[in-house]
Design an enzyme around this catalytic site. Structure first.
Site, short mmCIF file in Angstrom:
data_model
loop_
_atom_site.label_atom_id
_atom_site.label_comp_id
_atom_site.label_asym_id
_atom_site.label_seq_id
_atom_site.Cartn_x
_atom_site.Cartn_y
_atom_site.Cartn_z
N ARG A 113 50.16 -144.30 -71.25
CA ARG A 113 50.10 -144.89 -72.22
C ARG A 113 50.59 -143.98 -73.56
NH1 ARG A 113 43.63 -146.39 -71.94
NH2 ARG A 113 43.85 -144.32 -70.78
N LYS A 132 39.00 -144.53 -55.47
CA LYS A 132 37.94 -145.09 -54.64
C LYS A 132 37.20 -146.15 -54.94
CE LYS A 132 36.19 -141.79 -57.53
NZ LYS A 132 36.76 -140.58 -58.13
N GLU A 176 31.87 -136.46 -67.05
CA GLU A 176 32.64 -137.29 -67.76
C GLU A 176 31.67 -137.34 -69.31
OE1 GLU A 176 35.66 -138.38 -67.91
OE2 GLU A 176 36.36 -137.95 -66.18
N LYS A 184 32.82 -143.53 -52.08
CA LYS A 184 33.65 -142.97 -50.91
C LYS A 184 33.15 -142.90 -49.52
CE LYS A 184 34.56 -139.40 -54.58
NZ LYS A 184 34.20 -138.09 -55.17
#
Length: 443
Positions: free
Chosen positions: A45, A104, A187, A202
Protein backbone atom coordinates in the site's frame (compact mmCIF):
# COMPACT_ATOMS: atom_id res chain seq x y z
CA UNK A 1 20.34 -21.71 -14.81
CA UNK A 2 16.57 -21.36 -14.49
CA UNK A 3 14.96 -18.42 -12.66
CA UNK A 4 11.90 -18.84 -10.42
CA UNK A 5 10.15 -15.49 -10.19
CA UNK A 6 8.34 -14.60 -6.99
CA UNK A 7 5.63 -12.03 -6.22
CA UNK A 8 5.40 -10.85 -2.62
CA UNK A 9 2.00 -9.48 -1.64
CA UNK A 10 2.47 -7.48 1.53
CA UNK A 11 5.98 -6.05 1.82
CA UNK A 12 5.95 -5.04 5.47
CA UNK A 13 8.36 -6.16 8.17
CA UNK A 14 8.33 -9.81 7.10
CA UNK A 15 8.02 -9.11 3.38
CA UNK A 16 11.06 -6.83 3.38
CA UNK A 17 13.03 -9.51 5.20
CA UNK A 18 11.98 -12.10 2.61
CA UNK A 19 13.34 -9.91 -0.18
CA UNK A 20 16.58 -9.28 1.74
CA UNK A 21 17.13 -13.00 2.33
CA UNK A 22 16.50 -13.80 -1.34
CA UNK A 23 19.02 -11.12 -2.30
CA UNK A 24 21.67 -11.54 0.40
CA UNK A 25 21.69 -15.34 0.50
CA UNK A 26 21.05 -15.92 -3.20
CA UNK A 27 24.22 -17.97 -3.70
CA UNK A 28 23.51 -20.50 -0.95
CA UNK A 29 19.86 -20.70 -2.01
CA UNK A 30 20.95 -21.35 -5.59
CA UNK A 31 23.32 -24.09 -4.39
CA UNK A 32 20.56 -25.75 -2.39
CA UNK A 33 17.80 -25.76 -4.99
CA UNK A 34 19.66 -25.46 -8.33
CA UNK A 35 17.74 -22.39 -9.55
CA UNK A 36 17.78 -18.63 -9.06
CA UNK A 37 15.06 -17.40 -6.67
CA UNK A 38 14.14 -13.93 -7.92
CA UNK A 39 11.85 -11.44 -6.11
CA UNK A 40 10.09 -10.17 -9.24
CA UNK A 41 7.58 -7.72 -7.75
CA UNK A 42 6.40 -6.43 -4.38
CA UNK A 43 2.80 -5.42 -3.71
CA UNK A 44 2.38 -2.80 -1.00
CA UNK A 45 0.00 0.00 0.00
CA UNK A 46 2.98 2.31 0.57
CA UNK A 47 5.35 2.00 -2.36
CA UNK A 48 6.96 5.34 -1.45
CA UNK A 49 8.43 3.89 1.74
CA UNK A 50 12.20 4.60 1.63
CA UNK A 51 13.28 1.23 2.97
CA UNK A 52 10.98 -0.55 0.56
CA UNK A 53 12.25 1.42 -2.43
CA UNK A 54 15.85 0.67 -1.39
CA UNK A 55 15.24 -3.04 -1.99
CA UNK A 56 15.52 -2.37 -5.71
CA UNK A 57 12.59 -4.49 -6.92
CA UNK A 58 9.55 -3.37 -8.97
CA UNK A 59 6.68 -2.21 -6.75
CA UNK A 60 2.94 -1.89 -7.20
CA UNK A 61 -0.19 -1.21 -5.17
CA UNK A 62 -2.28 -3.49 -7.40
CA UNK A 63 -2.57 -7.17 -6.43
CA UNK A 64 -3.54 -8.00 -10.03
CA UNK A 65 0.04 -7.20 -11.07
CA UNK A 66 1.22 -10.26 -9.17
CA UNK A 67 -0.95 -12.46 -11.39
CA UNK A 68 -0.74 -10.75 -14.78
CA UNK A 69 2.95 -11.62 -15.26
CA UNK A 70 3.05 -15.21 -16.60
CA UNK A 71 6.69 -15.58 -15.54
CA UNK A 72 5.75 -15.44 -11.84
CA UNK A 73 5.58 -18.96 -10.44
CA UNK A 74 5.28 -18.33 -6.69
CA UNK A 75 2.86 -16.03 -4.87
CA UNK A 76 3.83 -15.09 -1.29
CA UNK A 77 1.02 -13.63 0.83
CA UNK A 78 1.98 -11.59 3.91
CA UNK A 79 -0.85 -9.08 4.30
CA UNK A 80 -2.77 -10.60 7.22
CA UNK A 81 -6.52 -10.92 7.60
CA UNK A 82 -8.69 -13.86 6.57
CA UNK A 83 -10.94 -13.52 3.53
CA UNK A 84 -8.77 -11.46 1.16
CA UNK A 85 -5.73 -13.72 1.73
CA UNK A 86 -8.00 -16.73 1.13
CA UNK A 87 -9.15 -15.23 -2.18
CA UNK A 88 -5.50 -14.62 -3.13
CA UNK A 89 -4.63 -18.22 -2.25
CA UNK A 90 -7.47 -19.63 -4.35
CA UNK A 91 -6.54 -17.40 -7.26
CA UNK A 92 -2.90 -18.50 -7.10
CA UNK A 93 -3.68 -22.21 -6.85
CA UNK A 94 -6.33 -22.15 -9.58
CA UNK A 95 -3.89 -20.39 -11.90
CA UNK A 96 -1.27 -23.07 -11.30
CA UNK A 97 1.05 -20.89 -9.23
CA UNK A 98 2.59 -22.05 -5.96
CA UNK A 99 1.37 -20.26 -2.85
CA UNK A 100 3.28 -19.44 0.34
CA UNK A 101 1.78 -17.75 3.41
CA UNK A 102 2.50 -16.89 7.02
CA UNK A 103 -1.19 -16.33 7.74
CA UNK A 104 -2.31 -18.51 10.67
CA UNK A 105 -5.74 -16.86 11.01
CA UNK A 106 -6.65 -17.59 7.39
CA UNK A 107 -5.39 -21.17 7.68
CA UNK A 108 -7.29 -21.74 10.92
CA UNK A 109 -10.51 -21.15 8.99
CA UNK A 110 -9.64 -22.30 5.46
CA UNK A 111 -6.84 -24.89 5.64
CA UNK A 112 -9.02 -27.78 4.45
CA UNK A 113 -10.61 -25.67 1.73
CA UNK A 114 -7.14 -24.90 0.41
CA UNK A 115 -6.02 -28.51 0.66
CA UNK A 116 -8.78 -29.44 -1.79
CA UNK A 117 -7.51 -26.81 -4.25
CA UNK A 118 -3.78 -27.51 -4.17
CA UNK A 119 -3.71 -30.90 -5.89
CA UNK A 120 -1.75 -29.50 -8.83
CA UNK A 121 0.02 -26.62 -7.09
CA UNK A 122 2.36 -26.46 -4.13
CA UNK A 123 1.49 -24.60 -0.94
CA UNK A 124 3.78 -23.67 1.95
CA UNK A 125 2.86 -22.30 5.35
CA UNK A 126 5.82 -23.02 7.63
CA UNK A 127 5.88 -19.41 8.85
CA UNK A 128 2.29 -19.55 10.08
CA UNK A 129 3.24 -21.23 13.37
CA UNK A 130 6.04 -20.14 15.69
CA UNK A 131 7.99 -17.95 13.26
CA UNK A 132 11.47 -19.38 12.80
CA UNK A 133 10.80 -22.81 14.37
CA UNK A 134 10.26 -25.35 11.53
CA UNK A 135 7.51 -27.17 13.44
CA UNK A 136 5.36 -27.78 10.34
CA UNK A 137 8.10 -29.75 8.59
CA UNK A 138 8.97 -31.50 11.85
CA UNK A 139 5.43 -32.84 12.22
CA UNK A 140 4.94 -33.63 8.52
CA UNK A 141 8.30 -35.22 7.87
CA UNK A 142 10.75 -35.42 10.78
CA UNK A 143 8.24 -37.15 13.07
CA UNK A 144 6.19 -38.71 10.30
CA UNK A 145 6.90 -42.23 11.57
CA UNK A 146 5.19 -41.50 14.89
CA UNK A 147 1.72 -41.37 16.29
CA UNK A 148 1.73 -38.01 18.06
CA UNK A 149 0.65 -38.60 21.65
CA UNK A 150 0.75 -34.94 22.61
CA UNK A 151 2.09 -31.55 21.72
CA UNK A 152 2.13 -28.54 23.98
CA UNK A 153 3.78 -25.23 23.48
CA UNK A 154 4.31 -21.56 24.04
CA UNK A 155 3.16 -20.26 20.68
CA UNK A 156 2.64 -16.56 21.36
CA UNK A 157 5.60 -14.34 22.17
CA UNK A 158 3.52 -11.40 23.40
CA UNK A 159 1.75 -13.34 26.15
CA UNK A 160 4.99 -15.07 27.12
CA UNK A 161 6.77 -11.73 27.43
CA UNK A 162 4.00 -10.38 29.67
CA UNK A 163 4.03 -13.45 31.92
CA UNK A 164 7.84 -13.35 32.14
CA UNK A 165 7.78 -9.71 33.27
CA UNK A 166 5.05 -10.47 35.80
CA UNK A 167 7.05 -13.38 37.19
CA UNK A 168 10.61 -12.05 37.00
CA UNK A 169 10.06 -8.31 37.55
CA UNK A 170 6.93 -8.29 39.71
CA UNK A 171 4.92 -6.18 37.26
CA UNK A 172 1.15 -6.37 37.23
CA UNK A 173 -0.61 -7.36 34.02
CA UNK A 174 -1.43 -3.86 32.76
CA UNK A 175 2.11 -2.55 33.28
CA UNK A 176 3.67 -5.62 31.62
CA UNK A 177 1.28 -5.28 28.66
CA UNK A 178 2.15 -1.59 28.24
CA UNK A 179 5.87 -2.47 28.25
CA UNK A 180 5.27 -5.14 25.60
CA UNK A 181 3.45 -2.58 23.45
CA UNK A 182 6.22 0.00 23.88
CA UNK A 183 8.79 -2.57 22.73
CA UNK A 184 6.70 -3.61 19.72
CA UNK A 185 5.91 -7.12 20.99
CA UNK A 186 2.21 -6.31 21.35
CA UNK A 187 -0.10 -4.49 18.96
CA UNK A 188 -2.08 -1.39 19.94
CA UNK A 189 -5.02 -3.81 20.15
CA UNK A 190 -3.45 -6.89 21.78
CA UNK A 191 -6.70 -8.84 22.12
CA UNK A 192 -5.78 -11.72 19.82
CA UNK A 193 -2.52 -12.35 21.67
CA UNK A 194 -3.63 -12.04 25.29
CA UNK A 195 -7.01 -13.77 24.79
CA UNK A 196 -5.40 -16.98 23.49
CA UNK A 197 -6.88 -16.53 20.01
CA UNK A 198 -3.54 -16.35 18.21
CA UNK A 199 -2.32 -19.50 19.97
CA UNK A 200 -5.60 -21.23 19.10
CA UNK A 201 -5.16 -20.48 15.38
CA UNK A 202 -1.72 -22.08 15.49
CA UNK A 203 -2.89 -25.07 17.51
CA UNK A 204 -5.62 -25.85 14.98
CA UNK A 205 -3.04 -25.90 12.17
CA UNK A 206 -0.71 -28.21 14.12
CA UNK A 207 -3.59 -30.50 15.09
CA UNK A 208 -4.51 -30.94 11.42
CA UNK A 209 -0.97 -32.10 10.68
CA UNK A 210 -0.51 -34.20 13.82
CA UNK A 211 -3.93 -35.84 13.80
CA UNK A 212 -5.71 -35.04 10.55
CA UNK A 213 -8.57 -33.45 12.46
CA UNK A 214 -10.59 -30.53 11.11
CA UNK A 215 -11.41 -28.76 14.38
CA UNK A 216 -13.01 -25.33 14.51
CA UNK A 217 -11.99 -22.41 16.72
CA UNK A 218 -15.43 -22.19 18.34
CA UNK A 219 -15.32 -25.87 19.35
CA UNK A 220 -12.17 -25.80 21.49
CA UNK A 221 -11.39 -24.41 24.92
CA UNK A 222 -9.68 -21.01 24.63
CA UNK A 223 -8.77 -18.84 27.63
CA UNK A 224 -6.34 -15.92 27.88
CA UNK A 225 -4.06 -14.34 30.46
CA UNK A 226 -6.02 -11.15 31.20
CA UNK A 227 -7.07 -12.15 34.71
CA UNK A 228 -3.72 -13.44 35.98
CA UNK A 229 -2.49 -11.41 38.95
CA UNK A 230 0.60 -11.19 41.12
CA UNK A 231 -1.09 -13.34 43.75
CA UNK A 232 -1.34 -16.17 41.19
CA UNK A 233 2.35 -15.72 40.41
CA UNK A 234 3.02 -15.93 44.18
CA UNK A 235 1.18 -19.26 44.50
CA UNK A 236 3.04 -20.68 41.51
CA UNK A 237 6.42 -19.78 42.99
CA UNK A 238 5.44 -21.07 46.43
CA UNK A 239 4.80 -24.55 45.06
CA UNK A 240 7.48 -24.72 42.36
CA UNK A 241 5.43 -23.75 39.29
CA UNK A 242 5.57 -21.20 36.48
CA UNK A 243 2.52 -19.82 34.68
CA UNK A 244 2.58 -20.05 30.88
CA UNK A 245 -0.05 -19.72 28.16
CA UNK A 246 -0.02 -23.09 26.39
CA UNK A 247 -1.63 -24.61 23.34
CA UNK A 248 -2.20 -28.29 24.11
CA UNK A 249 -3.17 -31.25 21.92
CA UNK A 250 -3.43 -34.78 23.32
CA UNK A 251 -4.53 -38.19 22.09
CA UNK A 252 -4.34 -41.45 23.96
CA UNK A 253 -2.86 -44.18 21.77
CA UNK A 254 -6.05 -46.28 21.58
CA UNK A 255 -8.54 -43.42 21.78
CA UNK A 256 -10.57 -41.97 18.93
CA UNK A 257 -10.72 -38.51 20.55
CA UNK A 258 -8.30 -35.59 20.28
CA UNK A 259 -8.14 -33.07 23.09
CA UNK A 260 -7.45 -29.47 22.00
CA UNK A 261 -7.24 -26.53 24.39
CA UNK A 262 -5.55 -23.17 24.93
CA UNK A 263 -5.26 -21.66 28.40
CA UNK A 264 -2.86 -20.45 31.08
CA UNK A 265 -1.23 -23.37 32.82
CA UNK A 266 0.84 -23.91 35.96
CA UNK A 267 3.78 -26.08 34.91
CA UNK A 268 6.63 -27.40 37.03
CA UNK A 269 9.60 -25.04 37.04
CA UNK A 270 11.81 -28.03 36.16
CA UNK A 271 10.12 -28.48 32.76
CA UNK A 272 11.90 -27.12 29.69
CA UNK A 273 8.86 -25.05 28.72
CA UNK A 274 8.97 -23.32 32.11
CA UNK A 275 12.40 -21.93 31.25
CA UNK A 276 11.25 -20.25 28.02
CA UNK A 277 11.17 -16.53 28.75
CA UNK A 278 10.32 -13.20 27.12
CA UNK A 279 9.10 -13.33 23.50
CA UNK A 280 10.53 -16.75 22.67
CA UNK A 281 8.45 -19.78 21.60
CA UNK A 282 8.88 -23.48 22.31
CA UNK A 283 6.94 -26.64 21.53
CA UNK A 284 7.18 -30.07 23.14
CA UNK A 285 6.09 -33.00 20.96
CA UNK A 286 5.72 -36.55 22.26
CA UNK A 287 5.73 -39.34 19.68
CA UNK A 288 5.05 -43.00 20.39
CA UNK A 289 8.43 -44.02 18.94
CA UNK A 290 10.71 -41.04 19.57
CA UNK A 291 9.44 -39.95 22.97
CA UNK A 292 9.60 -36.25 23.83
CA UNK A 293 11.36 -33.73 21.58
CA UNK A 294 11.42 -29.98 22.25
CA UNK A 295 11.83 -27.16 19.72
CA UNK A 296 12.83 -23.63 20.76
CA UNK A 297 13.31 -20.38 18.89
CA UNK A 298 12.04 -16.97 17.89
CA UNK A 299 8.30 -17.08 17.36
CA UNK A 300 7.99 -13.77 15.54
CA UNK A 301 10.01 -10.96 13.98
CA UNK A 302 10.90 -10.11 10.42
CA UNK A 303 14.00 -12.22 9.86
CA UNK A 304 12.94 -15.42 11.73
CA UNK A 305 9.50 -15.48 10.07
CA UNK A 306 10.99 -14.65 6.68
CA UNK A 307 13.45 -17.52 7.13
CA UNK A 308 10.49 -19.92 7.27
CA UNK A 309 8.84 -18.25 4.27
CA UNK A 310 12.00 -18.70 2.19
CA UNK A 311 12.35 -22.31 3.34
CA UNK A 312 8.96 -22.99 1.75
CA UNK A 313 10.05 -21.26 -1.47
CA UNK A 314 13.21 -23.35 -1.42
CA UNK A 315 11.23 -26.58 -1.09
CA UNK A 316 8.91 -25.57 -3.91
CA UNK A 317 11.92 -24.75 -6.10
CA UNK A 318 13.25 -28.26 -5.50
CA UNK A 319 9.96 -29.56 -6.94
CA UNK A 320 9.23 -31.47 -3.79
CA UNK A 321 5.49 -31.84 -3.55
CA UNK A 322 3.75 -33.31 -0.56
CA UNK A 323 0.19 -33.22 0.75
CA UNK A 324 -0.52 -29.87 2.35
CA UNK A 325 -1.51 -31.24 5.76
CA UNK A 326 0.71 -34.31 5.63
CA UNK A 327 -1.73 -37.09 4.69
CA UNK A 328 -1.95 -38.79 1.30
CA UNK A 329 -5.12 -40.52 2.50
CA UNK A 330 -7.48 -39.80 5.36
CA UNK A 331 -5.83 -42.33 7.68
CA UNK A 332 -7.15 -40.79 10.88
CA UNK A 333 -10.46 -39.42 9.65
CA UNK A 334 -12.27 -41.40 12.34
CA UNK A 335 -10.83 -39.13 15.02
CA UNK A 336 -13.15 -36.67 16.69
CA UNK A 337 -12.69 -33.70 18.97
CA UNK A 338 -12.93 -34.50 22.66
CA UNK A 339 -15.73 -32.49 24.33
CA UNK A 340 -14.45 -29.73 26.60
CA UNK A 341 -16.41 -31.06 29.57
CA UNK A 342 -14.66 -34.45 29.24
CA UNK A 343 -11.19 -32.97 29.73
CA UNK A 344 -9.52 -33.86 33.04
CA UNK A 345 -6.73 -31.96 34.75
CA UNK A 346 -5.34 -30.71 38.03
CA UNK A 347 -6.44 -27.17 38.84
CA UNK A 348 -5.24 -24.07 40.68
CA UNK A 349 -8.05 -21.92 42.12
CA UNK A 350 -8.05 -18.43 43.63
CA UNK A 351 -10.96 -17.66 45.98
CA UNK A 352 -11.59 -14.30 47.63
CA UNK A 353 -13.68 -14.84 50.74
CA UNK A 354 -14.81 -13.24 53.98
CA UNK A 355 -12.37 -14.07 56.76
CA UNK A 356 -14.58 -15.79 59.33
CA UNK A 357 -15.07 -19.27 60.87
CA UNK A 358 -16.79 -21.90 58.73
CA UNK A 359 -15.69 -20.60 55.34
CA UNK A 360 -13.33 -23.50 54.59
CA UNK A 361 -15.98 -25.98 55.67
CA UNK A 362 -18.58 -24.48 53.31
CA UNK A 363 -16.18 -24.56 50.39
CA UNK A 364 -14.94 -28.07 51.19
CA UNK A 365 -18.51 -29.39 51.21
CA UNK A 366 -19.09 -28.10 47.67
CA UNK A 367 -15.85 -29.61 46.39
CA UNK A 368 -16.69 -32.93 48.03
CA UNK A 369 -20.15 -32.88 46.40
CA UNK A 370 -18.50 -32.81 42.97
CA UNK A 371 -15.65 -35.21 43.84
CA UNK A 372 -12.97 -32.52 43.72
CA UNK A 373 -10.07 -33.35 46.03
CA UNK A 374 -7.88 -30.55 47.44
CA UNK A 375 -4.15 -31.04 47.01
CA UNK A 376 -2.57 -27.86 48.51
CA UNK A 377 -3.90 -24.78 50.28
CA UNK A 378 -2.38 -21.36 50.93
CA UNK A 379 -4.08 -18.40 52.61
CA UNK A 380 -3.12 -14.75 52.17
CA UNK A 381 -3.73 -12.61 55.25
CA UNK A 382 -5.86 -9.85 53.69
CA UNK A 383 -6.11 -8.07 50.34
CA UNK A 384 -5.25 -4.77 52.05
CA UNK A 385 -1.73 -6.10 52.69
CA UNK A 386 -1.20 -6.71 48.96
CA UNK A 387 -1.51 -3.26 47.37
CA UNK A 388 0.10 -4.35 44.09
CA UNK A 389 -2.47 -7.11 43.66
CA UNK A 390 -5.56 -5.10 44.50
CA UNK A 391 -5.97 -3.58 41.02
CA UNK A 392 -5.49 -6.97 39.37
CA UNK A 393 -8.64 -8.45 40.88
CA UNK A 394 -11.74 -9.13 38.80
CA UNK A 395 -13.50 -5.85 38.07
CA UNK A 396 -16.73 -7.37 39.33
CA UNK A 397 -15.17 -7.77 42.77
CA UNK A 398 -16.40 -5.51 45.56
CA UNK A 399 -13.96 -3.09 47.20
CA UNK A 400 -11.54 -5.06 49.38
CA UNK A 401 -11.75 -4.73 53.16
CA UNK A 402 -9.45 -5.91 55.98
CA UNK A 403 -11.72 -8.88 56.79
CA UNK A 404 -11.43 -10.38 53.33
CA UNK A 405 -8.92 -13.19 52.78
CA UNK A 406 -7.60 -14.88 49.67
CA UNK A 407 -7.49 -18.67 49.48
CA UNK A 408 -5.14 -20.25 46.94
CA UNK A 409 -5.52 -23.96 46.39
CA UNK A 410 -4.76 -26.74 43.96
CA UNK A 411 -6.64 -29.96 43.29
CA UNK A 412 -5.89 -33.52 42.35
CA UNK A 413 -7.00 -34.66 38.88
CA UNK A 414 -10.72 -34.19 38.28
CA UNK A 415 -13.08 -33.70 35.35
CA UNK A 416 -13.55 -30.30 33.75
CA UNK A 417 -17.33 -30.66 34.10
CA UNK A 418 -17.02 -31.33 37.86
CA UNK A 419 -14.70 -28.40 38.58
CA UNK A 420 -16.89 -26.01 36.59
CA UNK A 421 -20.01 -27.13 38.46
CA UNK A 422 -18.21 -26.78 41.79
CA UNK A 423 -16.93 -23.29 41.00
CA UNK A 424 -20.35 -22.15 39.80
CA UNK A 425 -21.85 -23.28 43.12
CA UNK A 426 -19.01 -21.84 45.21
CA UNK A 427 -19.44 -18.46 43.50
CA UNK A 428 -22.98 -18.30 44.92
CA UNK A 429 -21.86 -18.84 48.54
CA UNK A 430 -22.31 -15.78 50.74
CA UNK A 431 -18.73 -16.07 51.97
CA UNK A 432 -17.31 -15.76 48.42
CA UNK A 433 -17.03 -12.11 47.37
CA UNK A 434 -15.48 -12.38 43.89
CA UNK A 435 -15.87 -14.75 40.99
CA UNK A 436 -13.41 -17.65 41.51
CA UNK A 437 -10.42 -17.72 39.17
CA UNK A 438 -9.02 -21.00 37.87
CA UNK A 439 -5.88 -22.07 35.98
CA UNK A 440 -5.23 -25.63 34.84
CA UNK A 441 -2.15 -27.27 36.26
CA UNK A 442 0.28 -29.45 34.31
CA UNK A 443 2.94 -31.37 36.25
Amino acid sequence: MKDINIAIIGVGTVGKSVVKILQTNKDILKARCGVNLVPRIGISRDIDDKELKSLGIPLSTNIDDAFSDPSIEVIVELIGGVELPYEIALRALKSGKAFVTANKAMLAYHRYDLEKQCKNSAIGFEASVCGGIPIIKILKDGLGANHILSLSGIMNGTSNYILTKMSKSGLNFKVALKEAQDLGYAEADPTLDISGGDTAHKLLILASIAYGINAKLEDILVEGIEEISQIDILFAKEFGYVIKLLGIAKKEIHSDEVELRVHPCLISQDKLLAKVDKAMNAISVVGDMVGETVYYGAGAGGAPTASSVVSDILEIARSKTSPMLGYMSSHENTLKLKPIESISSKYYIRLNVTDKPGVLSDIALVFAKYKVSIRTLLQKETWEQDKTHKKDLDTTCIESKPKHATLLLSTHICAELDIQKALNEIEKLICVVCKPYMIRLLD
